[in-house]
Design an enzyme around this catalytic site. Sequence first.
Site, mmCIF file in Angstrom:
data_model
loop_
_atom_site.group_PDB
_atom_site.id
_atom_site.type_symbol
_atom_site.label_atom_id
_atom_site.label_comp_id
_atom_site.label_asym_id
_atom_site.label_seq_id
_atom_site.Cartn_x
_atom_site.Cartn_y
_atom_site.Cartn_z
ATOM 1 N N LEU A 22 0.813 -1.215 0.000
ATOM 2 C CA LEU A 22 0.000 0.000 0.000
ATOM 3 C C LEU A 22 0.847 1.266 0.000
ATOM 4 C CD1 LEU A 22 -2.781 -0.990 2.576
ATOM 5 C CD2 LEU A 22 -2.956 -0.952 0.080
ATOM 6 N N MET A 27 9.591 4.606 8.081
ATOM 7 C CA MET A 27 9.615 3.586 9.125
ATOM 8 C C MET A 27 9.464 2.179 8.587
ATOM 9 S SD MET A 27 7.692 5.178 12.417
ATOM 10 C CE MET A 27 8.344 3.822 13.406
ATOM 11 N N LYS A 45 2.046 -3.306 8.842
ATOM 12 C CA LYS A 45 3.204 -2.429 8.682
ATOM 13 C C LYS A 45 4.446 -3.160 9.162
ATOM 14 C CE LYS A 45 3.231 1.999 8.985
ATOM 15 N NZ LYS A 45 3.205 3.445 9.333
ATOM 16 N N ASP A 137 2.693 13.023 16.598
ATOM 17 C CA ASP A 137 2.890 13.349 15.184
ATOM 18 C C ASP A 137 1.551 13.441 14.459
ATOM 19 O OD1 ASP A 137 4.331 14.001 12.921
ATOM 20 O OD2 ASP A 137 4.798 11.926 12.388
#
Length: 259
Positions: A22, A27, A45, A137
């Site tokens: 995706l 990171m 992730k 963030d």
Amino acid sequence: MSDPDGRIGTVLDGRYRIVEPLSKGGMGVVYRAERIPVGRPVAIKFLHALFADDPDSRVRFERETRALSRLTHPHCVGIIDFGFEGQPYLVMDLVAGATLRELIDDGPLAVEDAIALTRQLLAGLAHAHAEGIVHRDVKPANVMVTEEIGTGRHARILDFGLARLREHGAGASSITQQSIVVGTPSYMAPEQTLGSSVDARTDVYAVGVLLFEMLTGQRPFVADDTGSLLEMHRKMPAPHLSDVDPKRRWPSGLDDVLQ
């Protein structure tokens, strides 16, 4: 995008079949996957190995991830599973829709939409703060917006806690370095720009920047270099909405909220 790590079609830990990549960022890489055998769509992730490349980092990763798993709010994307297979990985709900960044890039939002999304973001953050989690963030790219039948636009906050993992895993050697790494300069609260400790107010400040940007289509502070931008966040008041767009009729009190 192409498969950056050759994972498409593989089965992760016997539970998740990798379907397609995706996105790729600083990171790691995010994939669309499905939970076997029920077929539930999820996002996985894979973080860079440096986030768990020694026993202390691995313990920290597990501790932070277990904390994130407590996020169970309609406006938060929490962690539903995690593990290690060559690299540490996080499993999250797959959210279809557009990022707030994409919406703002199409132009300013209607005042009613901007206020509604802001309320949702603050509700999600209030839940996280009650669990002792500060995002650090908050920015348009970390907000997904979907169109829900009967309720309209629905915001969900992504990447809770990843800024904290980035702080510990990036090997920052000084407070100044950490302050740059753990956040995005355009949305940093004054204390972040100094590398000071952060709390719930840090996230609330960032939401204020998002609200300004949703309303006007531009950030309150813009500079040619990062140092000047951070100084503006520390020392300058936010511009008045009427100064940015004097032809638009702004609701009474909205400017006071942003100040």
